[in-house]
Write an enzyme that holds these catalytic residues in place. Structure first.
Site, PDB file in Angstrom:
ATOM      1  N   GLU A  54      -4.485   3.556  -2.250  1.00  0.00           N
ATOM      2  CA  GLU A  54      -5.358   3.717  -1.075  1.00  0.00           C
ATOM      3  C   GLU A  54      -6.770   4.084  -1.563  1.00  0.00           C
ATOM      4  OE1 GLU A  54      -4.682   7.503   0.861  1.00  0.00           O
ATOM      5  OE2 GLU A  54      -5.309   6.749   2.820  1.00  0.00           O
ATOM      6  N   LYS A 131      -5.072   1.213   8.508  1.00  0.00           N
ATOM      7  CA  LYS A 131      -4.179   2.375   8.646  1.00  0.00           C
ATOM      8  C   LYS A 131      -4.020   2.807  10.106  1.00  0.00           C
ATOM      9  CE  LYS A 131      -3.688   6.936   6.365  1.00  0.00           C
ATOM     10  NZ  LYS A 131      -4.271   7.733   5.257  1.00  0.00           N
ATOM     11  N   GLU A 150     -10.003  12.804   7.407  1.00  0.00           N
ATOM     12  CA  GLU A 150      -9.787  11.370   7.668  1.00  0.00           C
ATOM     13  C   GLU A 150      -9.988  11.013   9.134  1.00  0.00           C
ATOM     14  OE1 GLU A 150      -6.851   8.674   5.920  1.00  0.00           O
ATOM     15  OE2 GLU A 150      -6.071  10.426   4.892  1.00  0.00           O
ATOM     16  N   ASN A 201      -3.100   8.661  -1.368  1.00  0.00           N
ATOM     17  CA  ASN A 201      -3.812   9.803  -1.967  1.00  0.00           C
ATOM     18  C   ASN A 201      -3.198  11.031  -1.311  1.00  0.00           C
ATOM     19  OD1 ASN A 201      -6.752   9.133  -3.367  1.00  0.00           O
ATOM     20  ND2 ASN A 201      -6.139   7.569  -1.895  1.00  0.00           N
TER      21      ASN A 201
HETATM   22  N1  CDV Z   1      -4.257  10.031   2.536  1.00  0.00           N
HETATM   23  C1  CDV Z   1      -3.240  10.529   3.280  1.00  0.00           C
HETATM   24  O1  CDV Z   1      -2.840   9.927   4.257  1.00  0.00           O
HETATM   25  N2  CDV Z   1      -2.722  11.726   2.881  1.00  0.00           N
HETATM   26  C2  CDV Z   1      -1.694  12.425   3.606  1.00  0.00           C
HETATM   27  C3  CDV Z   1      -1.806  13.916   3.417  1.00  0.00           C
HETATM   28  C4  CDV Z   1      -2.897  14.524   4.183  1.00  0.00           C
HETATM   29  C5  CDV Z   1      -0.555  14.626   3.857  1.00  0.00           C
HETATM   30  C6  CDV Z   1      -0.292  11.986   3.196  1.00  0.00           C
HETATM   31  O2  CDV Z   1       0.517  11.744   4.085  1.00  0.00           O
HETATM   32  O3  CDV Z   1       0.018  11.945   1.992  1.00  0.00           O
END
Ligand code: CDV
Length: 321
Positions: A54, A131, A150, A201
Site C-alpha cells: 500500500e 480502498k 487516513e 502499512n
Molecule cells: N493502513 C492501514 O489501513 N492500517 C490499519 C491500521 C490503522 C490498523 C490496518 O488495518 O492495518
C-alpha cells in the site's frame, strides 16, 4: 456427492515484494528504482505477477497532520503511469511480469483515494481498486505519538470490490484495513475470486488499544488466512515494514493458499521478495465443497449485513430491527 472437479493446473507464480521504510526525503525516482530492483528479483525467480505494498511510492504520510491538505499534494499521483513511474511499467514490459501497485491518487475532480492498480505483463493497467475501509481519524489528535489520519487524507471508494479476469484466473484487490473485514473477501468470493492482492502499512503500536500490539502479527495472519479459507481463494498480503520515520510497522508479508495455509512468508522487515506457485485450480477444492457459496449460503438469514453498519440494541440488550 459434491466434489472438487479440479481441471488442468493453472499456475500463477506470484511474488510478494515487501518494502522496508520510505522516508520523507526519499525522492520518488529512487523509490521507483527500488521497485524496479524488486521486480527484477521477482522476474529472476520466474514470477508472472509481483505485488507491492500500500502507498508504495511514498512514506506513509497520514502519520502527520497538516491544516492545509494541499501542502501534501506532492504525495499524490495525478496520473499513473507518469514520467516518474514510467520506468516501472517499462521494466514490467521488458521482463514480462505483471504487478500490483498501491499509491495515493488525486483525481482531476479533486478526489483523494488510497488506490491500487493491477498491471498486466505488457505493462498495461487492467484494473483499479480504491480502498473502502478507511481506518484512523479525520482530525488532528495531538496527544497521539503519531497520527493515523487516513480519514482526513482519503475518502472511501463507492465503487465496491471488483474481480477481474487476468493472469488466467479471477483476481481481486483490497488494501490494508480491508483485510480485517470478512465482507471484503465475501464480496469478492461471490464473484468467484481466486487470488486476492493486498498491500498494507500496519503500525505495530495501535495507539487506541496498546493491548493489541503484541498480537499485530497474529491478527494479520488470522484475518488473511480465514478470508482465504472461507472463500477458497489465494491471498497475498504485502507489507511496507520496518521503522519508517520513527514508527515501527509490521512486516510478515505472506502468500496464503485456499486451504488457509501460509505458503511463503518474509523473514525480515526490509526489501524482500518471496515467491509461491499458486495453482488456481486448488480453489475448487473449497469453492466446490465446503464453501460452495451458491449451495450452502443463506442470504435470507443475513438480514442485517447489507444495510446496518453497527450493532443496534435496546437498553435491555434485545435487537432493534
Ligand atoms: N493502513 C492501514 O489501513 N492500517 C490499519 C491500521 C490503522 C490498523 C490496518 O488495518 O492495518
Amino acid at each position: 456427492m459434491r466434489g472438487t472437479l479440479r481441471g488442468e493446473p493453472r499456475v500463477v507464480r506470484v511474488a510478494a515484494a515487501q518494502m522496508g521504510p520510505i522516508n520523507r526525503e526519499h525522492a520518488r525516482e529512487n523509490v521507483v528504482a527500488r521497485l524496479c530492483a524488486l521486480l527484477h528479483r521477482a522476474a529472476d525467480c520466474g514470477a508472472h505477477l509481483v505485488v507491492f505494498p500500500e502507498l508504495a511510492l511514498t512514506t506513509f504520510f497520514p502519520r502527520w497532520f497538516v491544516d492545509d491538505i494541499s501542502e501534501v499534494d506532492h504525495y499524490y499521483e495525478r496520473d499513473v503511469p507518469s514520467p516518474v513511474t514510467a520506468p516501472l511499467f517499462s521494466c514490467a514490459r521488458e521482463r514480462r511480469v505483471g504487478f500490483c501497485l498501491g499509491y495515493a491518487e488525486l483525481t482531476s475532480e479533486g478526489h483523494r483515494y488510497n488506490t491500487q492498480v493491477l498491471v498486466d505483463r505488457d505493462g498495461a493497467i487492467i484494473a483499479k481498486y480504491r480502498k473502502i475501509h478507511i481506518p484512523g481519524h479525520a482530525s488532528n489528535e495531538p496527544s497521539r505519538k503519531f497520527q493515523h489520519a487516513e480519514r482526513y487524507y482519503f475518502e472511501p471508494s463507492g465503487e465496491g470490490f471488483g474481480v477481474w479476469n487476468a493472469f488466467g484466473g479471477r483476481i481481486g484487490m483490497m488494501i490494508c484495513n480491508d483485510r480485517r473485514w470478512p465482507e471484503s473477501y465475501r464480496e469478492m468470493g461471490l464473484q468467484g475470486v481466486e487470488l486476492i492482492l493486498c498491500g498494507y502499512n500496519t503500525p505495530v503500536n495501535y495507539l487506541p488499544d496498546p493491548s493489541q500490539d503484541r498480537l499485530a502479527g497474529f491478527h494479520n495472519s488470522l484475518v488473511m488466512q480465514s478470508g482465504a479459507y472461507q472463500n477458497g481463494t489465494f491471498v497475498v498480503g504485502v507489507a511496507k515494514g520496518g521503522c519508517e520515520e520513527g514508527v515501527d510497522s509490521l512486516a510478515e508479508s505472506q502468500i496464503i493458499a485456499p486451504s488457509g495455509e501460509i505458503l511463503a512468508k518474509t523473514v525480515g522487515n526490509g526489501d524482500e521478495v518471496i515467491v509461491a506457485d499458486c495453482d488456481l485450480e486448488w480453489c475448487k477444492n473449497y469453492q466446490n465443497t465446503l464453501f460452495d457459496l451458491d449451495y450452502y449460503r443463506r442470504p435470507e438469514a443475513y438480514v442485517r449485513s447489507q444495510h446496518q453498519r453497527g450493532p443496534r440494541t435496546r437498553a435491555d440488550g434485545s435487537p432493534l430491527l
